[in-house]
Design a protein around this motif. Structure first.
Motif, PDB file in Angstrom:
ATOM      1  N   CYS A   1       0.885  -1.273  -0.119  1.00 47.47           N
ATOM      2  CA  CYS A   1      -0.010   0.030  -0.171  1.00 47.47           C
ATOM      3  C   CYS A   1       0.883   1.197  -0.028  1.00 47.47           C
ATOM      4  O   CYS A   1       0.518   2.314  -0.464  1.00 47.47           O
ATOM      5  CB  CYS A   1      -1.046  -0.070   1.114  1.00 47.47           C
TER       6      CYS A   1
ATOM      7  N   ALA B   1      -4.640   4.131  -0.168  1.00 45.37           N
ATOM      8  CA  ALA B   1      -4.120   3.644  -1.465  1.00 45.37           C
ATOM      9  C   ALA B   1      -4.986   3.727  -2.665  1.00 45.37           C
ATOM     10  O   ALA B   1      -4.794   4.209  -3.634  1.00 45.37           O
ATOM     11  CB  ALA B   1      -3.645   2.096  -1.157  1.00 45.37           C
TER      12      ALA B   1
ATOM     13  N   ILE C   1       1.156   4.242  -2.786  1.00 44.50           N
ATOM     14  CA  ILE C   1       1.173   5.626  -2.292  1.00 44.50           C
ATOM     15  C   ILE C   1       2.286   6.400  -2.908  1.00 44.50           C
ATOM     16  O   ILE C   1       2.201   7.536  -3.302  1.00 44.50           O
ATOM     17  CB  ILE C   1       0.825   5.684  -0.864  1.00 44.50           C
TER      18      ILE C   1
END
Length: 187
Positions: A90, A167, A94
């Motif tokens: 995740c 995310a 990002i």
């Protein structure tokens, strides 16, 4: 001096981000990390507002305000992933979004500034609240306000759901920037 207040706040936030990640990874100073993070997070709301209110928006601010935000949030998200609090995949999603977004912003700034979308601003706020919540839980356990098992919340599925949501918003905001970039290219 007044025209530089927002740039000074941005610079302080960037410096705080570096100090925060050092303290978080090299010491057990969760009190200092939490206080500095909350100050840095709150300063994010003020530097842009001050720049617009005083009509002192600068190229420096346009370039470094988002970078300071990304350094602040990504450094702690990576630290949380290393601690096993959140999934690394995740954080990588990002981070990819943030790097791509930064590249788009630098491409735009040579010609015209594209304003930050509402969704991107919302993503940043959600990230700041999410990180603050984790830090506050760690702080509450460390100073004895909450029982030791309260820290189990940090490793619960709700934290995973929250970071997966962040995310997903990150992917969406990247799509928004790609669309904006393509529209800008063809104007």
């Amino acid at each position: 001096m007044v025209q530089h207040i927002s740039n000074i706040i941005t610079t302080i936030r960037l410096i705080l981000a570096i100090i925060i990640i050092y303290l978080f990874t090299q010491t057990d100073c969760i009190v200092g990390v939490t206080i500095m993070f909350i100050i840095a997070a709150v300063s994010d709301a003020f530097d842009g507002w001050i720049a617009r209110k005083l009509n002192t928006v600068t190229k420096f601010g346009e370039q470094f305000d988002p970078i300071a935000d990304k350094v602040l949030t990504l450094s702690l998200l990576f630290a949380f992933a290393i601690e096993g609090i959140i999934p690394m995949w995740c954080v990588i999603i990002i981070a990819i979004r943030d790097v791509a977004n930064t590249i788009f912003r630098f491409l735009f700034l040579t010609k015209k500034n594209i304003p930050t979308s509402f969704t991107a601003k919302l993503k940043t706020v959600i990230q700041l609240v999410f990180i603050s919540a984790i830090l506050l839980i760690k702080l509450a356990v460390e100073v004895g306000i909450a029982p030791q098992n309260y820290a189990d919340i940090i490793y619960s599925p709700i934290i995973d759901y929250c970071i997966i949501f962040i995310a997903a918003i990150s992917i969406w905001t990247l799509i928004e920037y790609i669309i904006s970039f393509r529209k800008f290219q063809y104007k």
